[in-house]
Design an enzyme around this catalytic site. Structure first.
Site, short mmCIF file in Angstrom:
data_model
loop_
_atom_site.label_atom_id
_atom_site.label_comp_id
_atom_site.label_asym_id
_atom_site.label_seq_id
_atom_site.Cartn_x
_atom_site.Cartn_y
_atom_site.Cartn_z
N PHE B 123 1.29 -10.07 -8.91
CA PHE B 123 1.87 -8.92 -8.23
C PHE B 123 2.85 -9.44 -7.19
CE2 PHE B 123 0.41 -4.34 -7.71
CZ PHE B 123 0.26 -4.12 -9.06
N GLN B 236 6.78 2.47 3.16
CA GLN B 236 7.20 1.62 2.04
C GLN B 236 7.96 2.39 0.97
OE1 GLN B 236 4.22 -0.33 -0.82
NE2 GLN B 236 5.14 -2.04 0.27
N HIS B 238 9.10 2.07 -2.84
CA HIS B 238 8.83 1.30 -4.06
C HIS B 238 10.13 1.13 -4.81
CE1 HIS B 238 7.02 -0.10 -7.76
NE2 HIS B 238 5.87 -0.19 -7.13
N LEU B 248 6.03 6.94 -10.37
CA LEU B 248 5.99 5.48 -10.19
C LEU B 248 6.01 4.73 -11.52
CD1 LEU B 248 5.53 3.12 -8.13
CD2 LEU B 248 3.16 3.20 -8.88
N GLU B 251 4.54 -1.91 -10.30
CA GLU B 251 4.99 -3.28 -10.12
C GLU B 251 4.38 -4.19 -11.19
OE1 GLU B 251 5.50 -4.50 -6.05
OE2 GLU B 251 3.95 -5.99 -6.39
N ARG B 282 8.12 -5.73 -1.95
CA ARG B 282 8.78 -4.46 -2.27
C ARG B 282 9.97 -4.15 -1.38
NH1 ARG B 282 3.29 -1.12 -3.63
NH2 ARG B 282 3.03 -2.23 -5.59
N HIS B 347 6.91 5.47 -1.09
CA HIS B 347 5.72 5.15 -1.87
C HIS B 347 4.44 5.06 -1.05
CE1 HIS B 347 3.37 3.61 -5.11
NE2 HIS B 347 3.14 2.44 -4.54
N ARG B 382 3.29 -3.41 2.99
CA ARG B 382 2.05 -3.61 2.25
C ARG B 382 2.30 -4.36 0.96
NH1 ARG B 382 -0.55 -0.43 -2.25
NH2 ARG B 382 1.51 0.44 -2.52
C1 LIG Z 1 1.85 6.34 -7.75
C2 LIG Z 1 1.08 5.41 -6.89
C3 LIG Z 1 0.50 4.27 -7.43
C4 LIG Z 1 -0.24 3.41 -6.63
N1 LIG Z 1 -0.75 2.28 -7.18
C5 LIG Z 1 -1.48 1.44 -6.39
C6 LIG Z 1 -2.01 0.25 -6.94
O1 LIG Z 1 -1.83 -0.06 -8.10
N2 LIG Z 1 -2.71 -0.56 -6.13
C7 LIG Z 1 -2.96 -0.25 -4.82
O2 LIG Z 1 -3.63 -1.01 -4.14
N3 LIG Z 1 -2.47 0.90 -4.30
C8 LIG Z 1 -1.74 1.74 -5.04
N4 LIG Z 1 -1.23 2.89 -4.49
C9 LIG Z 1 -1.67 3.31 -3.17
C10 LIG Z 1 -3.07 3.92 -3.25
O3 LIG Z 1 -3.18 4.69 -4.41
C11 LIG Z 1 -3.39 4.81 -2.07
O4 LIG Z 1 -3.10 4.15 -0.89
C12 LIG Z 1 -4.86 5.19 -2.04
O5 LIG Z 1 -5.27 5.72 -3.27
C13 LIG Z 1 -5.16 6.17 -0.94
O6 LIG Z 1 -6.47 6.61 -1.04
P1 LIG Z 1 -7.15 7.50 0.06
O7 LIG Z 1 -8.57 7.67 -0.34
O8 LIG Z 1 -6.87 6.93 1.39
O9 LIG Z 1 -6.39 8.90 0.01
P2 LIG Z 1 -6.12 9.95 -1.18
O10 LIG Z 1 -6.53 9.46 -2.49
O11 LIG Z 1 -4.72 10.39 -1.01
O12 LIG Z 1 -7.09 11.15 -0.84
C14 LIG Z 1 -6.84 12.04 0.19
C15 LIG Z 1 -7.90 13.12 0.18
O13 LIG Z 1 -7.81 13.89 1.36
C16 LIG Z 1 -7.95 15.24 1.06
N5 LIG Z 1 -7.25 16.03 2.07
C17 LIG Z 1 -6.00 15.81 2.57
N6 LIG Z 1 -5.70 16.76 3.47
C18 LIG Z 1 -6.77 17.58 3.57
C19 LIG Z 1 -7.05 18.75 4.32
N7 LIG Z 1 -6.17 19.30 5.17
N8 LIG Z 1 -8.25 19.35 4.16
C20 LIG Z 1 -9.16 18.82 3.28
N9 LIG Z 1 -8.93 17.74 2.55
C21 LIG Z 1 -7.74 17.12 2.69
C22 LIG Z 1 -7.37 15.40 -0.32
O14 LIG Z 1 -7.93 16.51 -0.95
C23 LIG Z 1 -7.80 14.10 -0.97
O15 LIG Z 1 -9.07 14.25 -1.55
C24 LIG Z 1 -0.44 3.72 -5.27
C25 LIG Z 1 0.14 4.85 -4.74
C26 LIG Z 1 0.95 5.66 -5.52
C27 LIG Z 1 1.70 6.77 -4.88
#
Ligand SMILES: Cc1cc2nc3c(=O)[nH]c(=O)nc-3n(C[C@H](O)[C@H](O)[C@H](O)COP(=O)(O)OP(=O)(O)OC[C@H]3O[C@@H](n4cnc5c(N)ncnc54)[C@H](O)[C@@H]3O)c2cc1C
Ligand code: SF4
Ligand code: FES
Lengths: 245, 567
Positions: B123, B236, B238, B248, B251, B282, B347, B382
């Protein structure tokens, strides 16, 4: 283009006149209507990239993901889906008909209550049961084993197959294609102790045996998951187990 | 509203993504009564979309035999442009192998190498192949596993509950208020600890890879009640998002060997990062693409091409089936034969709610984890594969800390009071004059993308900030015509816009304050990194008069000396 959208219980539909382009997805159209014409319209969305399973609806009667369906594809899809979908002559001429997926209670407009669908995930205990002393590192799995598991673990729980399956709603208590495919995935998983027992979780008239192999599930699955194959294999395996006895 | 619905739990987790679920499981396993509140069904969370993988120094790949947590930590710190806190990075990298193995034991279907071990791919910014993956559906697989584990423990889910405010009194958090989206009723939640796991703020930008629901809710909720936001200027971009929809293209594609090609058919990354080429970090690849486009070497002045063909059909089908599907579904092309048009897009949100290693904020009883938090392990940039890891490692730590919190249950009357106040606030919104929220939203996204994008400068940013103030003003006078109760998405969008306008300001003010270039924050007027003045975190917080203010806090180093970044 005239977009006719179901507005909940009864037979209420609203029509919107929208300028659409061929590249727009149906989800784009819904956002356009909600943002510019009618803010009371409700529909589900999240990823807009066909991975989160939020946006399953009926488009001209066909069970599809709104975010994955561009206007340009709808005609060609008509041919693919024609076989099994009732059309009630409601599609406006040169227009589009959008309705909630059937077999789940409608909450509002295109939004359905998913609880009856997810309830079976819990009932069938769709989670990996751990050995009491797992290895220090990862379990070793063959690439072929992983490939088999992936077929089923690719399911995004969109409920399209549920809505297209003739047995759902017809057979009381039937878990539906997605839950059965997942159950089969846990049966296949070599990391679970005693997993042959998994097959017996649904060894009932209204379990594996309710399937009549219409294979609608496979046809409508946006992720290429074949629940029908899981069900067929489970049935065979159960027959073998019985023979052994 | 008729009657008041109040729920009580030891630990309340807001967010059903990876960080939230990991935290809930850990709190539960520590004996607490944990519940999850989420505005979407957990499986619909943005985490499900993560593609490429998750980093852990397992040393499975022949190319990474002598990998170690120290090497992982070094790559992370270097990638962060030395802004990451090194004690947090140490925790992240030390605990990575166990965190990934734990998910494997819980059922995640990771891809394997020939020996049956977890496969690892290269990566960007990593010295050796260190990224574990489940094809290019890593987030999907991890999230399903955690959802299964949380469900089987009987953890209570409040799905489609939208948090409208936190209950904070005298710097102590007592719970939160939600709208039950399906019924439109307000609910009060009382908790000993509340963990925000609400994801990133990507959707303040136009051209974002994020799910449409990533609207900065948690950041704004925390900031409003006095929590500090950290390093918000670091966003960030992407390098490779699909032209048009900005979905997306992982990578992992470049990790497997895909090339970037300009309109002259040239593999231009040779010019910008002769060693790492397409696998430079990135920020560098994204800027290189923009430079090519600005020099007129893009297509239609908008994009360059990503060429997967060097991988061959076999490898594309086996390792990147999701990418192939995306290209087919959303660009109507097959990457086995054709080139994919790509452009940089927003991203990831490096900045977030300021927390310590256990997830605690400056408000008692309020914790945060995952993308909404800033520990900080990503610093100014990141590395791919580190944020999924962050959700697991720090979700678990926050869950553990919250689960062992024996604070006295907080007074219910506080929750009831705030519930009343929220009811009044909604009434005010409904009685205001209607404003086109969609138009305001569009203008905000355009401003943030145009003025706080990949290339920044003082003048553009000032314009941008002033524009944001104007939009905030229009918003504060606006109301809503649609009063329906059930599934009133107009109301949710209205509230989300409020969150986003507030956080856009945080990004803008922080970016203006940092007069240097570091990682993702690139200022044409200050093109160099300035360690003497800016090797420190930006803190955006309300002052004692309730006005936004900026302070700084030191970077915790210790493991690695600060150096130039070359790739
Ligand atoms: C397309 C894409 C691909 C990616 N690929 C990778 C990868 O390969 N490797 C890597 O390490 N990272 C990757 N990332 C980054 C990674 O996916 C995220 O940083 C990570 O999944 C975030 O997880 P989280 O649990 O913090 O938040 P999220 O998964 O965003 O969850 C947020 C939660 O909060 C809840 N919520 C938000 N606001 C409210 C509200 N007002 N009231 C109630 N609930 C609320 C939502 O319902 C949701 O359940 C990628 C990101 C993107 C955009
Ligand atoms: S099997 Fe396919 S159609 Fe059925 S829920 Fe899963 S992804 Fe959807
Ligand atoms: S919006 Fe996620 S599948 Fe359509």
């Amino acid at each position: 283009m005239i977009i006719r959208i179901s507005r909940g219980a009864g037979d209420k539909y609203d029509e919107y006149n929208v300028k659409v382009s061929q590249e727009m997805t149906v989800l784009d159209i819904l956002f356009h209507i909600q943002g510019n014409i009618d803010e009371t319209l409700a529909f589900r969305y999240s990823c807009r990239g066909a991975v989160c399973g939020s946006c399953a609806i009926l488009i001209n009667g066909m069970p599809l993901l709104a975010c994955k369906t561009p206007v340009s594809r709808i005609d060609e899809l008509n041919n693919v889906y024609e076989v099994f979908l009732p059309k009630e002559g409601k599609v406006p001429e040169d227009g589009m008909l959008l309705e909630p997926i059937p077999k789940l209670p409608v909450l509002k407009d295109l939004v359905v209550d998913w609880e009856p669908f997810f309830e079976h995930f819990r009932k069938l205990e769709l989670e990996l049961k751990e050995y009491s002393n797992p290895p220090e590192k990862e379990y070793l799995l063959g690439k072929d084993q992983v490939r088999e598991l992936e077929k089923y673990s690719n399911c995004i729980s969109c409920a399209l197959c549920w809505s297209a399956c003739p047995m759902v709603g017809d057979v009381e208590g039937y878990p539906g294609p997605a839950a059965l495919a997942k159950l089969y995935r846990f049966y296949l998983d070599p990391r679970e102790p005693g997993n042959v027992g998994r097959l017996y979780f649904a060894n009932r008239d209204f379990g594996w045996w309710a399937c009549d192999f219409y294979t609608n599930c496979r046809k409508v699955c946006p992720k290429g998951v074949p629940p029908n194959i899981a069900i067929g294999k489970a049935q065979n395996q159960l027959k073998n187990e019985e023979d052994k006895k | 509203m008729v009657g008041k619905i109040i729920h009580e739990h030891d630990v309340l987790v807001v967010g059903g993504g990876l960080a939230g679920l990991r935290a809930a499981v850990e709190a539960h396993d520590n004996g607490a009564d944990a519940a999850v509140v989420s505005k979407v069904y957990p499986l619909r969370s943005h985490s499900v979309a993560a593609q490429g993988g998750i980093n852990a120094a397992l040393g499975n790949n022949p190319g990474s035999k002598d990998d170690s947590w120290e090497k992982h930590a070094f790559d992370t710190v270097k990638g962060s442009a030395y802004l990451a806190d090194q004690d947090a990075v140490e925790a992240l990298c030390r605990e990575a192998p166990a965190s990934v193995i734990e998910l494997e034991h819980w059922g995640t279907v990771f891809s394997r190498d020939n020996e049956g071990k977890l496969a690892q791919r290269p990566f960007g910014g990593a010295g050796v192949p260190r990224t574990c993956y489940a094809a290019d559906r890593t987030g999907h697989n991890l999230l399903n596993t955690l959802f299964e584990q949380a469900s089987s423990r009987g953890i209570k889910f409040y799905n489609e509950h939208f948090v409208t405010s936190l209950v904070v009194n005298n710097n102590k958090c007592a719970g939160c208020i939600t709208i039950d989206i399906q019924t439109g009723e307000l609910h009060g939640f009382s908790s000993k600890s509340l963990i925000l796991a609400t994801g990133g703020y990507g959707r303040i930008y136009e051209r974002s890879t994020n799910s449409l629901i990533n609207t900065a809710d948690g950041h704004a909720l925390a900031y409003r009640c006095g929590a500090a936001l950290k390093d918000m200027e670091f966003v960030q971009f992407h390098p490779t998002t699909l032209y048009g929809s900005n979905i997306l293209i992982t990578e992992g594609a470049r990790g497997e060997g895909a090339h970037l090609i300009n309109s002259e058919g040239e593999r231009f990354m040779f010019k910008y990062a002769p060693e790492a080429k397409e696998l430079a970090p990135r920020d560098i690849v994204a800027r290189s693409i923009m430079e090519e486009i600005e020099k007129g070497l893009g297509y239609e002045g908008e994009y360059v091409y990503l060429d997967l063909r060097p991988l061959g059909a076999e490898k594309i089908k086996e390792h990147l089936p999701g990418i192939r599907q995306i290209a087919r579904d959303f660009a109507n092309l097959d990457p086995v034969e054709e080139l994919i048009p790509v452009q940089p897009g927003q991203h990831y949100s490096m900045g977030g709610i300021n927390v310590n290693i256990d997830g605690e904020t400056n408000i008692e009883g309020l914790l945060a984890a995952g993308e909404c938090a800033c520990v900080s392990v990503h610093g100014a940039n990141r590395l791919g594969g580190n944020s999924l890891l962050e959700t697991l490692v720090f979700g678990k730590k926050a869950g553990k800390r919250a689960g062992s919190n024996d604070r006295e249950s907080v007074r219910l009357s506080n929750v009831k009071n705030v519930l009343d106040r929220e009811q009044e606030r909604l009434e005010t919104i409904f009685s205001g004059k209607g404003e086109n929220t969609a138009a305001l939203m569009k203008e905000m996204k355009k401003t943030v993308y145009g003025k706080f994008g990949i290339f920044r400068n003082e003048e553009k940013m000032h314009e941008g900030l002033n524009n944001l103030y104007r939009l905030q003003k229009r918003y504060s006078g606006a109301g809503l015509n649609h009063r329906g109760k059930k599934y009133n998405q107009a109301l949710l969008k209205f509230l989300e816009l409020g969150y986003m306008l507030e956080i856009a300001e945080a990004v803008a003010v922080s970016a203006l304050e940092r007069k240097e270039s570091r990682g993702s924050h690139y200022r044409a007027d200050f093109p160099n990194r300035d360690d003497d003045s800016y090797l420190k975190h930006t803190i955006f917080i309300k002052d004692h008069k309730n006005r936004p203010s900026i302070t700084f806090s030191p970077v915790r180093s210790g493991l690695f000396p600060v150096k130039e970044r070359d790739y």
